[in-house]
Design a protein around this motif. Structure first.
Motif, PDB file in Angstrom:
ATOM      1  N   UNK A   1       0.817  -1.214   0.000  1.00 16.72           N
ATOM      2  CA  UNK A   1       0.000   0.000   0.000  1.00 16.72           C
ATOM      3  C   UNK A   1       0.849   1.261   0.000  1.00 16.72           C
ATOM      4  N   UNK A   2       1.832   1.287   0.868  1.00 17.33           N
ATOM      5  CA  UNK A   2       2.576   2.538   1.040  1.00 17.33           C
ATOM      6  C   UNK A   2       3.334   2.990  -0.217  1.00 17.33           C
TER       7      UNK A   2
ATOM      8  N   UNK B   1       3.935   6.716  -4.915  1.00 12.91           N
ATOM      9  CA  UNK B   1       3.982   6.930  -6.358  1.00 12.91           C
ATOM     10  C   UNK B   1       2.892   7.869  -6.838  1.00 12.91           C
ATOM     11  N   UNK B   2       2.043   8.310  -5.928  1.00 14.06           N
ATOM     12  CA  UNK B   2       1.016   9.267  -6.326  1.00 14.06           C
ATOM     13  C   UNK B   2      -0.374   8.676  -6.437  1.00 14.06           C
ATOM     14  N   UNK B   3      -0.512   7.371  -6.146  1.00 13.78           N
ATOM     15  CA  UNK B   3      -1.844   6.766  -6.171  1.00 13.78           C
ATOM     16  C   UNK B   3      -2.508   6.975  -4.816  1.00 13.78           C
ATOM     17  N   UNK B   4      -3.026   8.174  -4.596  1.00 21.18           N
ATOM     18  CA  UNK B   4      -3.475   8.527  -3.246  1.00 21.18           C
ATOM     19  C   UNK B   4      -4.792   7.860  -2.853  1.00 21.18           C
ATOM     20  N   UNK B   5      -5.459   7.178  -3.812  1.00 22.53           N
ATOM     21  CA  UNK B   5      -6.731   6.545  -3.446  1.00 22.53           C
ATOM     22  C   UNK B   5      -6.524   5.421  -2.426  1.00 22.53           C
ATOM     23  N   UNK B   6      -5.273   4.887  -2.340  1.00 25.08           N
ATOM     24  CA  UNK B   6      -5.047   3.792  -1.395  1.00 25.08           C
ATOM     25  C   UNK B   6      -5.340   4.223   0.042  1.00 25.08           C
ATOM     26  N   UNK B   7      -5.236   5.513   0.325  1.00 29.05           N
ATOM     27  CA  UNK B   7      -5.530   5.983   1.679  1.00 29.05           C
ATOM     28  C   UNK B   7      -7.004   5.807   2.020  1.00 29.05           C
TER      29      UNK B   7
ATOM     30  N   UNK C   1      -3.544  12.396   1.720  1.00 30.96           N
ATOM     31  CA  UNK C   1      -3.652  12.549   0.257  1.00 30.96           C
ATOM     32  C   UNK C   1      -3.052  13.868  -0.215  1.00 30.96           C
ATOM     33  N   UNK C   2      -2.995  14.834   0.686  1.00 34.20           N
ATOM     34  CA  UNK C   2      -2.487  16.151   0.293  1.00 34.20           C
ATOM     35  C   UNK C   2      -0.968  16.255   0.396  1.00 34.20           C
ATOM     36  N   UNK C   3      -0.305  15.193   0.872  1.00 31.12           N
ATOM     37  CA  UNK C   3       1.149  15.276   1.043  1.00 31.12           C
ATOM     38  C   UNK C   3       1.845  15.392  -0.309  1.00 31.12           C
ATOM     39  N   UNK C   4       2.858  16.244  -0.402  1.00 34.71           N
ATOM     40  CA  UNK C   4       3.607  16.344  -1.656  1.00 34.71           C
ATOM     41  C   UNK C   4       4.451  15.084  -1.858  1.00 34.71           C
ATOM     42  N   UNK C   5       4.519  14.582  -3.101  1.00 32.33           N
ATOM     43  CA  UNK C   5       5.309  13.369  -3.316  1.00 32.33           C
ATOM     44  C   UNK C   5       6.577  13.652  -4.107  1.00 32.33           C
ATOM     45  N   UNK C   6       6.798  14.895  -4.495  1.00 38.85           N
ATOM     46  CA  UNK C   6       8.071  15.166  -5.147  1.00 38.85           C
ATOM     47  C   UNK C   6       8.610  16.502  -4.662  1.00 38.85           C
TER      48      UNK C   6
END
Lengths: 435, 327
Positions: A219-220, A225-231, A430-435
């Motif tokens: 999941x993590x 990778x930006x697939x925030x729906x997993x949350x 979901x709002x966390x920046x990933x890059x």
């Protein structure tokens, strides 16, 4: 609240602006510079008590090498911030200490780091001498960017044997047993689990493990990778529900947000028997040895995080700081010398010395030297765990880019103390920046 | 030079305020005499050059650079990219920013409200010449000598919920979760700042109270005014300028409080004590978002300037009315 209590705003912000000026004009003094080559390689590490081993290794290296190495240190907790200000300047080192994962991602994105795949192609031992689960956590976009140094730091469930005995419970193997232990300890009038909530990152450890046990290690990385729906997935909600259940059962007491690990608050709770458990990185052991040597010798127990029935994660999975790493700057003038230096990180001398100061290297020859460790039994326990772990998840706040750490810490703290509900927490993640 | 001012100089030492008079009540040439002896002119501009250069280099230039940066995105690694108003737009949609400004103002107001009465009373009391007062004052000024960081660490230890004072006084502190609720965390911040900085302001008031001419008190005694009445009708009005000075210091300090928050609460629980200066630090040195941090810094400069101007206006400080009037 007065004159002296202020952060001179112009200085702080001006510092940034000056750094900007310097980086634009390319000026700025300093003795160590990879940019204007002084015929040496500069090795930059986090300044602490482990530096004596690094100094010794560099001395060993300099005996044989034509190109000499120099050790530079940045002491204290602002290592990352200071590293970020020099890494793209002339003061940049050739080789530097980091935590892998998100801690080097901005540098990879800015095209500053050298992939080590060519080194590995020349000398495969640079990879094969390390445990794979550790080596891989410094890989980004399929390329290796770091060679393990110092040691591994998995998160373990520590407990006070005496307190558990008195409450008539054993170290829990499953979630259900943990809940029972919490009830029994609470009935005894002690805080079941010590938690340094004031530091925020100890709270995060509970999330890391529960997400792993419930949803599995897949999941993590998806979220990263930006697939925030997993949350929003059912597993994510189940894990959150279990954390809530634990807190509601009074597992952490009520004042955990005022307790810290960093000022020895939570370790002291455990050592004095005012708490039964503490979930903490493997450094808990050395912390207790310093602060409460008697307790560390007699009553400090450690186990893995309990298994969750019906969860997707293997009970052998670990989370924590997989290791520290050395990464190499692209613009180094002495790649051959750097490669030779990196090969020292699995030498017998390195392993012996690291074990001697309480670190646990993850080289394949580590087991040969367990007798050099401060506590051979503890070293072996951890090493076997790391070796057989199907997955070793780097701490979330290290895996995400640095810019996400503050918001992540706030979210876990607010969820645990009830300021955020499930939906609020999911939104925050979901709002966390990933890059 | 009017005879009035000449006469004045022969009396008690002039209050500090009259030293920095702007024109208006000065001589016909608009240059007030600075009380340094008759016929001494104001010093030339040359004297201000070193300070001006210093101020320009270390305050104005960085301020301009920060203003420029606030329109850029910069992570400290690659070259800054100009993104126009992006940072500002982001900020105005950011609930944490508004909360942080509000918290900064709240902490400042609470600080002023708690420290001012305390330090006036203590200062006036310490202005007496009895020996025991001198000894007690000396002890009392000790917190002034300690660094803010040391003081914060000290109070963090004292307030530890399991091993500090709260553990011993459960009837007062409950479970001791002082840093787990906004109200109590703000309370601790105000308390620690008060503990540390009241002595500084007390020192200001002590000096000011000693400068009040004794003649006034003697006259009041003859008229039959008691201690309390003397305090309210003579001491307080005479302290007027000191109160304003002290308040401006408190406001500027309060708006830029940083170290106590960094050490005591880290802005937590959640963002409940994230004041603007700390928020700026987080954005710059934790998230490496120097553009947004610069914008917050600028906002803080603006807010502080506006509040200072309003205070100066309302208090008539800019008119520099002499406290000696009525003598």
């Amino acid at each position: 609240m007065t004159l002296r209590a202020r952060l001179p705003k112009s200085v702080a912000a001006g510092g940034a602006a000056l750094a900007l000026l310097l980086s634009l004009s390319g000026c700025g003094g300093g003795s160590s510079a990879a940019g204007d080559d002084d015929g040496k390689i500069h090795v930059l590490v986090y300044g602490d008590s482990a530096n004596k081993v690094e100094k010794q290794l560099i001395a060993t290296f300099n005996k044989k090498s034509k190109v000499k190495a120099v050790l530079d240190t940045i002491p204290g907790a602002d290592y990352q911030a200071k590293l970020q200000t020099i890494i793209n300047s002339k003061q940049a080192p050739d080789v530097f200490f980091n935590w892998g994962g998100g801690s080097i991602k901005p540098f990879v994105d800015a095209n500053l780091l050298m992939p080590l795949d060519d080194f590995i192609a020349d000398d495969p031992t640079l990879r094969s001498k390390f445990l794979p689960s550790v080596f891989n956590s410094a890989m980004l976009e399929g390329k290796s960017y770091g060679v393990p140094m110092r040691g591994t730091q998995p998160v373990l469930l520590f407990h006070n044997k005496k307190a558990l005995d008195e409450a008539g419970v054993k170290a829990p193997k499953t979630w259900a047993e943990l809940l029972d232990a919490v009830k029994a300890l609470k009935a005894k009038g002690i805080t079941p689990i010590a938690l340094g909530g004031g530091d925020q990152w100890p709270t995060l450890m509970w999330f890391e493990y529960l997400y792993d046990r419930v949803a599995g290690p897949g999941l993590f990385p998806k979220a990263l990778d930006g697939n925030t729906t997993v949350w929003e997935s059912a597993e994510s909600k189940k894990a959150l529900g279990m954390i809530r259940q634990l807190a509601k059962a009074g597992a952490f007491g009520t004042n955990f947000d005022s307790v810290k690990f960093t000022d020895k608050g939570s370790p002291t709770l455990l050592a004095t028997g005012k708490a039964g458990f503490e979930l903490m990185g493997s450094w808990e052991y050395s912390t207790q040895q310093d602060a409460h040597p008697e307790f560390a010798k007699k009553d400090l127990g450690y186990t893995t995080f309990p298994a969750v029935k019906g969860g997707k994660g293997n009970a052998d999975n670990l989370v924590g700081n997989t290791n520290n790493f050395y990464s190499v700057l692209k613009k180094t003038e002495h790649p051959e010398a750097v490669a030779d230096f990196l090969k020292l990180q699995y030498s017998d001398e390195f392993v012996k010395e690291q074990l001697g100061i309480g670190n646990l290297p993850t080289t394949t020859n580590t087991p040969d030297y367990f007798d050099k460790a401060a506590s051979p039994e503890y070293a072996k326990f951890q090493f076997d765990l790391v070796k057989k772990a199907p997955s070793f998840q780097l701490s979330w706040d290290q895996a995400y880019p640095q810019s996400a750490a503050t918001a992540m810490h706030q979210a876990v703290q607010q969820f645990l103390n009830g300021q955020l509900d499930e939906g609020g927490f999911i939104k925050a993640m979901q709002a966390l920046p990933i890059s | 030079m009017s005879t009035e001012t000449l006469l004045k100089r022969e009396r008690a030492a002039p209050p500090p305020a009259s030293a920095a008079r702007r024109g208006g009540r000065g001589g016909p040439d608009g240059r007030g005499n600075r009380g340094g002896g008759i016929g001494v002119d104001r010093p030339g501009v040359g004297w201000a050059v070193p300070a001006a250069i210093f101020f320009g280099l270390f305050a104005l230039v960085p301020l301009v650079l920060v203003a420029v940066l606030s329109f850029a995105t910069w992570n400290g690694l690659s070259a800054p990219e100009f993104t126009g108003l992006d940072n500002w737009k982001k900020l105005f949609d950011d609930p944490v920013l508004l909360k942080s400004l509000w918290l900064s103002v709240l902490l400042t107001v609470l600080g002023v409200a708690v420290q001012t009465p305390l330090s006036i009373l203590l200062g006036v009391w310490a202005a007496g010449h009895q020996r025991n007062r001198a000894v007690l004052s000396a002890i009392y000024f000790v917190p002034l000598l300690l660094s803010v960081a040391a003081v914060s660490v000290l109070w963090r230890a004292v307030l530890d919920p399991n091993f500090g004072v709260p553990a011993q006084a459960k009837w007062l502190f409950g479970d001791g979760n002082l840093f787990g609720h906004q109200a109590s965390a703000v309370g601790v911040l105000v308390f620690v700042s008060t503990w540390q900085f009241t002595p500084l302001h007390t020192l200001l008031y002590q000096g000011a109270a000693r400068a009040v001419p004794q003649v006034l008190y003697q006259a009041a005694q003859i008229d039959g005014a008691g201690t309390v009445r003397q305090f309210f009708h003579i001491t307080l009005p005479q302290l007027r300028n000191s109160i304003i000075t002290s308040m401006i210091l408190m406001v500027v300090g309060g708006l830029t409080t940083f170290d106590t928050v960094l050490i005591l609460t880290q802005g937590g629980p959640g963002t409940d004590t994230t004041i603007s200066a700390y928020y700026m630090y987080q954005k710059a040195f934790k998230s490496f978002d120097y553009g947004t941090a610069s914008a917050i810094g600028l906002l803080l400069v603006l807010v502080a300037t506006v509040i200072s101007l309003v205070m100066v206006r309302l208090s008539g400080y800019d008119k520099m009315r002499s406290t000696m009037e009525g003598l």
